[in-house]
Motif scaffolding. Structure first.
Motif, PDB file in Angstrom:
ATOM      1  N   TYR A   4      18.781  39.042  20.968  1.00 43.47           N
ATOM      2  CA  TYR A   4      19.384  38.777  19.664  1.00 43.47           C
ATOM      3  C   TYR A   4      20.904  38.975  19.724  1.00 43.47           C
ATOM      4  O   TYR A   4      21.672  38.146  19.235  1.00 43.47           O
ATOM      5  N   ILE A   5      21.344  40.069  20.314  1.00 42.99           N
ATOM      6  CA  ILE A   5      22.771  40.365  20.377  1.00 42.99           C
ATOM      7  C   ILE A   5      23.490  39.310  21.221  1.00 42.99           C
ATOM      8  O   ILE A   5      24.582  38.848  20.859  1.00 42.99           O
ATOM      9  N   GLU A   6      22.883  38.903  22.324  1.00 44.11           N
ATOM     10  CA  GLU A   6      23.488  37.855  23.167  1.00 44.11           C
ATOM     11  C   GLU A   6      23.636  36.543  22.407  1.00 44.11           C
ATOM     12  O   GLU A   6      24.672  35.886  22.486  1.00 44.11           O
ATOM     13  N   ARG A   7      22.602  36.150  21.670  1.00 48.00           N
ATOM     14  CA  ARG A   7      22.671  34.911  20.873  1.00 48.00           C
ATOM     15  C   ARG A   7      23.724  35.027  19.786  1.00 48.00           C
ATOM     16  O   ARG A   7      24.488  34.086  19.532  1.00 48.00           O
ATOM     17  N   LEU A   9      26.395  37.007  19.736  1.00 50.04           N
ATOM     18  CA  LEU A   9      27.714  36.971  20.363  1.00 50.04           C
ATOM     19  C   LEU A   9      28.095  35.546  20.747  1.00 50.04           C
ATOM     20  O   LEU A   9      29.231  35.121  20.544  1.00 50.04           O
ATOM     21  N   SER A  10      27.163  34.805  21.266  1.00 47.82           N
ATOM     22  CA  SER A  10      27.410  33.415  21.637  1.00 47.82           C
ATOM     23  C   SER A  10      27.771  32.586  20.405  1.00 47.82           C
ATOM     24  O   SER A  10      28.716  31.790  20.431  1.00 47.82           O
ATOM     25  N   ARG A  11      27.039  32.785  19.326  1.00 43.48           N
ATOM     26  CA  ARG A  11      27.310  32.066  18.083  1.00 43.48           C
ATOM     27  C   ARG A  11      28.684  32.412  17.538  1.00 43.48           C
ATOM     28  O   ARG A  11      29.465  31.537  17.152  1.00 43.48           O
ATOM     29  N   LEU A  12      29.027  33.697  17.521  1.00 43.73           N
ATOM     30  CA  LEU A  12      30.319  34.135  17.014  1.00 43.73           C
ATOM     31  C   LEU A  12      31.466  33.602  17.877  1.00 43.73           C
ATOM     32  O   LEU A  12      32.497  33.159  17.357  1.00 43.73           O
ATOM     33  N   ARG A  13      31.287  33.634  19.195  1.00 44.97           N
ATOM     34  CA  ARG A  13      32.323  33.092  20.092  1.00 44.97           C
ATOM     35  C   ARG A  13      32.492  31.593  19.899  1.00 44.97           C
ATOM     36  O   ARG A  13      33.617  31.075  19.948  1.00 44.97           O
ATOM     37  N   ASN A  14      31.393  30.899  19.691  1.00 44.40           N
ATOM     38  CA  ASN A  14      31.456  29.460  19.444  1.00 44.40           C
ATOM     39  C   ASN A  14      32.213  29.180  18.143  1.00 44.40           C
ATOM     40  O   ASN A  14      33.070  28.292  18.088  1.00 44.40           O
TER      41      ASN A  14
END
Length: 130
Positions: A4-7, A9-14
């Motif tokens: 969940y945290i990885e997804r 973080l990926s969403r926020l970075r995107n």
């Protein structure tokens, strides 16, 4: 890290990347119209102008062997009677003398307010504003 945290973080970075790209486009636009200036922005802006120029030339290389442009910027061929983009009759368009963009050197028709290749406001249009 859990999945969940990885997804997330990926969403926020995107999302951050999209906003930075949008900010970059806004800053570039402000630079193009002369609203902001710095040596760093000018250096990057000049590189973008060169790329815009190269892109424009390649896009119009095959489709515009005659060198004629409609006042809307659309390339015209010798056989065209009307502009495919704006619908104007083109016989008068062929008689328009081009002006040269001071920024990138592309020839554009006199009626154009901005360069078709790099977006710079043309000098003959700026003179009318002053």
């Amino acid at each position: 890290m859990n999945e969940y945290i990885e997804r997330e973080l990926s969403r926020l970075r995107n999302n951050k990347s999209l906003l930075l790209a949008e900010l970059g486009q806004y800053v570039y636009y402000q630079y193009r119209i002369g609203q902001i200036y710095s040596d760093e922005i000018n250096e990057i802006g000049q590189k973008i102008i060169e790329l815009d120029h190269d892109i424009f030339k390649l896009q119009n290389q095959e489709s515009n062997e005659t060198g004629h442009l409609c006042s809307c910027g659309n390339p015209l061929n010798e056989s065209d009677h009307y502009c495919a983009k704006c619908g104007k009759e083109v016989k008068e368009e062929r008689q328009v003398d081009p002006v040269t963009c001071n920024q990138c050197g592309i020839e554009v028709v006199t009626q154009a307010a901005f360069c078709y290749a790099c977006g710079t406001k043309l000098a003959h249009q700026q003179e009318g504003v002053r």
